[in-house]
Design a protein around this motif. Structure first.
Motif, PDB file in Angstrom:
ATOM      1  N   SER A   6       0.828  -1.189   0.000  1.00 34.60           N
ATOM      2  CA  SER A   6       0.000   0.000   0.000  1.00 34.60           C
ATOM      3  C   SER A   6       0.870   1.248   0.000  1.00 34.60           C
ATOM      4  CB  SER A   6      -0.898   0.018   1.252  1.00 34.60           C
ATOM      5  OG  SER A   6      -1.753  -1.100   1.264  1.00 34.60           O
ATOM      6  N   PRO A   7       0.444   2.317  -0.681  1.00 36.65           N
ATOM      7  CA  PRO A   7       1.222   3.546  -0.678  1.00 36.65           C
ATOM      8  C   PRO A   7       1.262   4.178   0.705  1.00 36.65           C
ATOM      9  CG  PRO A   7      -0.938   3.907  -1.692  1.00 36.65           C
ATOM     10  CD  PRO A   7      -0.790   2.426  -1.487  1.00 36.65           C
ATOM     11  N   VAL A   8       2.318   4.935   0.950  1.00 39.94           N
ATOM     12  CA  VAL A   8       2.460   5.606   2.237  1.00 39.94           C
ATOM     13  C   VAL A   8       1.354   6.636   2.386  1.00 39.94           C
ATOM     14  CG1 VAL A   8       3.955   7.075   3.646  1.00 39.94           C
ATOM     15  CG2 VAL A   8       4.951   5.292   2.179  1.00 39.94           C
ATOM     16  N   ARG A 102       6.773  14.981   0.595  1.00 39.09           N
ATOM     17  CA  ARG A 102       6.229  13.663   0.946  1.00 39.09           C
ATOM     18  C   ARG A 102       4.781  13.540   0.475  1.00 39.09           C
ATOM     19  NH1 ARG A 102       3.500  11.378   5.451  1.00 39.09           N
ATOM     20  NH2 ARG A 102       4.065   9.188   5.803  1.00 39.09           N
ATOM     21  N   ALA A 103       3.999  14.610   0.654  1.00 36.24           N
ATOM     22  CA  ALA A 103       2.603  14.580   0.233  1.00 36.24           C
ATOM     23  C   ALA A 103       2.472  14.470  -1.282  1.00 36.24           C
ATOM     24  CB  ALA A 103       1.886  15.836   0.727  1.00 36.24           C
ATOM     25  N   LEU A 104       3.355  15.121  -2.007  1.00 37.14           N
ATOM     26  CA  LEU A 104       3.266  15.125  -3.474  1.00 37.14           C
ATOM     27  C   LEU A 104       3.823  13.854  -4.105  1.00 37.14           C
ATOM     28  CD1 LEU A 104       4.363  18.826  -4.031  1.00 37.14           C
ATOM     29  CD2 LEU A 104       2.086  17.891  -4.501  1.00 37.14           C
ATOM     30  N   SER A 105       4.841  13.268  -3.478  1.00 35.70           N
ATOM     31  CA  SER A 105       5.491  12.094  -4.068  1.00 35.70           C
ATOM     32  C   SER A 105       4.982  10.780  -3.493  1.00 35.70           C
ATOM     33  CB  SER A 105       7.002  12.174  -3.858  1.00 35.70           C
ATOM     34  OG  SER A 105       7.331  12.057  -2.477  1.00 35.70           O
ATOM     35  N   PHE A 142      10.400  16.085  -8.362  1.00 42.90           N
ATOM     36  CA  PHE A 142      10.776  16.240  -9.775  1.00 42.90           C
ATOM     37  C   PHE A 142      11.946  15.321 -10.110  1.00 42.90           C
ATOM     38  CE2 PHE A 142       9.140  20.388  -8.353  1.00 42.90           C
ATOM     39  CZ  PHE A 142       8.087  20.557  -9.234  1.00 42.90           C
ATOM     40  N   PRO A 143      11.737  14.013 -10.103  1.00 43.37           N
ATOM     41  CA  PRO A 143      12.850  13.091 -10.385  1.00 43.37           C
ATOM     42  C   PRO A 143      13.405  13.248 -11.798  1.00 43.37           C
ATOM     43  CG  PRO A 143      10.749  11.925 -10.372  1.00 43.37           C
ATOM     44  CD  PRO A 143      10.470  13.300  -9.846  1.00 43.37           C
ATOM     45  N   GLU A 144      12.607  13.824 -12.692  1.00 42.45           N
ATOM     46  CA  GLU A 144      13.044  13.985 -14.082  1.00 42.45           C
ATOM     47  C   GLU A 144      13.863  15.255 -14.291  1.00 42.45           C
ATOM     48  OE1 GLU A 144       9.445  16.520 -13.661  1.00 42.45           O
ATOM     49  OE2 GLU A 144      10.118  14.575 -12.893  1.00 42.45           O
ATOM     50  N   ARG A 145      13.916  16.141 -13.293  1.00 47.69           N
ATOM     51  CA  ARG A 145      14.619  17.413 -13.442  1.00 47.69           C
ATOM     52  C   ARG A 145      15.966  17.375 -12.731  1.00 47.69           C
ATOM     53  NH1 ARG A 145      10.158  22.185 -12.227  1.00 47.69           N
ATOM     54  NH2 ARG A 145       8.454  21.359 -13.535  1.00 47.69           N
ATOM     55  N   GLU A 215       4.297  25.095  -8.205  1.00 52.64           N
ATOM     56  CA  GLU A 215       3.843  24.711  -9.543  1.00 52.64           C
ATOM     57  C   GLU A 215       3.236  23.315  -9.530  1.00 52.64           C
ATOM     58  OE1 GLU A 215       6.035  23.231 -13.616  1.00 52.64           O
ATOM     59  OE2 GLU A 215       6.973  24.831 -12.446  1.00 52.64           O
ATOM     60  N   ARG A 216       3.889  22.377  -8.843  1.00 57.78           N
ATOM     61  CA  ARG A 216       3.359  21.024  -8.775  1.00 57.78           C
ATOM     62  C   ARG A 216       2.084  20.954  -7.930  1.00 57.78           C
ATOM     63  NH1 ARG A 216       5.458  16.145 -10.068  1.00 57.78           N
ATOM     64  NH2 ARG A 216       6.162  17.434 -11.840  1.00 57.78           N
TER      65      ARG A 216
END
Length: 223
Positions: A6-8, A102-105, A142-145, A215-216
């Motif tokens: 389950s997700p955190v 933490r809330a966003l990821s 932002f793992p892609e940035r 922005e996110r």
């Protein structure tokens, strides 16, 4: 999906603009405080050591301070108080953006909460953990940035200030720093300049990471 997969559980992101503004203002005031120290260092150097010698003359004898030396003590105390407040406000901002990351990821922070405070004062690990916490805030959302360059500029200047030996953490008393200004002001001025630059870089970093995270948050709110 079983329970282990389950997700955190996370809460909704918290507002960050107010905390960021306070942090930027506090960092600006800290920069001004250290610039004021630099001005007083120059004033002391230009005045030169009095004929009566250094304030601490050894054997337990301490001569009365002159007006300029007394004013430096006031500037030094005020600068220390402003720096302490700045540190608290900066940590409040960092705590807020860590929670939001933490809330966003949906991922726990790489470093536990205790390191938010201990990471700055524990020898050796304080050379990388604070930067790691800031980098984690950006990278988890932002793992892609790429990490903004200003983070590395801030951390490099911070380490330079710590390494100066006459900057953020004086090993000598205020009166001993006064004597340094009388006899060799340039190392003091170099340290002052590095600290002012570190405060400016930190303020820019706060604005950059806050804007990206906001922005996110706005993107998530639209869905």
């Amino acid at each position: 999906m079983n329970e282990m997969e389950s997700p955190v559980p996370v809460s909704a992101p918290r507002p960050i603009r107010g905390a960021a503004r306070l942090a930027v203002v506090a960092l600006a005031l800290a920069g001004v405080a250290w610039a004021a120290r630099a001005v007083w260092h120059v004033r002391l150097a230009m005045a030169g050591e009095p004929a009566s010698g250094p304030p601490d003359q050894g054997n337990g004898f301490h001569r009365p301070l002159n007006a300029l030396e007394n004013s430096y003590h006031l500037v030094d105390s005020a600068g220390g108080a402003v720096t302490a407040v700045c540190a608290i406000v900066f940590l409040l901002w960092l705590d807020r953006v860590r929670d939001n990351a933490r809330a966003l990821s949906g991922q726990d922070a790489r470093y536990q909460y205790l390191w938010l405070f201990l990471g700055w004062i524990v020898p050796v690990v304080n050379l990388w953990i604070p930067r790691g916490m800031v980098a984690d805030v950006h990278g988890s959302v932002f793992p892609e940035r790429r990490l903004p360059a200003v983070v590395n500029w801030w951390w490099g200047l911070w380490l330079a200030a710590l390494a100066s030996g006459v900057g953020l953490i004086y090993a000598d008393s205020t009166d001993e720093v006064i004597v340094r200004a009388y006899h060799g002001v340039w190392p003091l001025l170099a340290a002052d300049l590095v600290i002012v630059a570190a405060a400016a870089a930190a303020a820019l970093m706060v604005r950059t990471l806050t804007a990206a995270q906001q922005e996110r948050i706005d993107e998530v709110a639209r869905y």
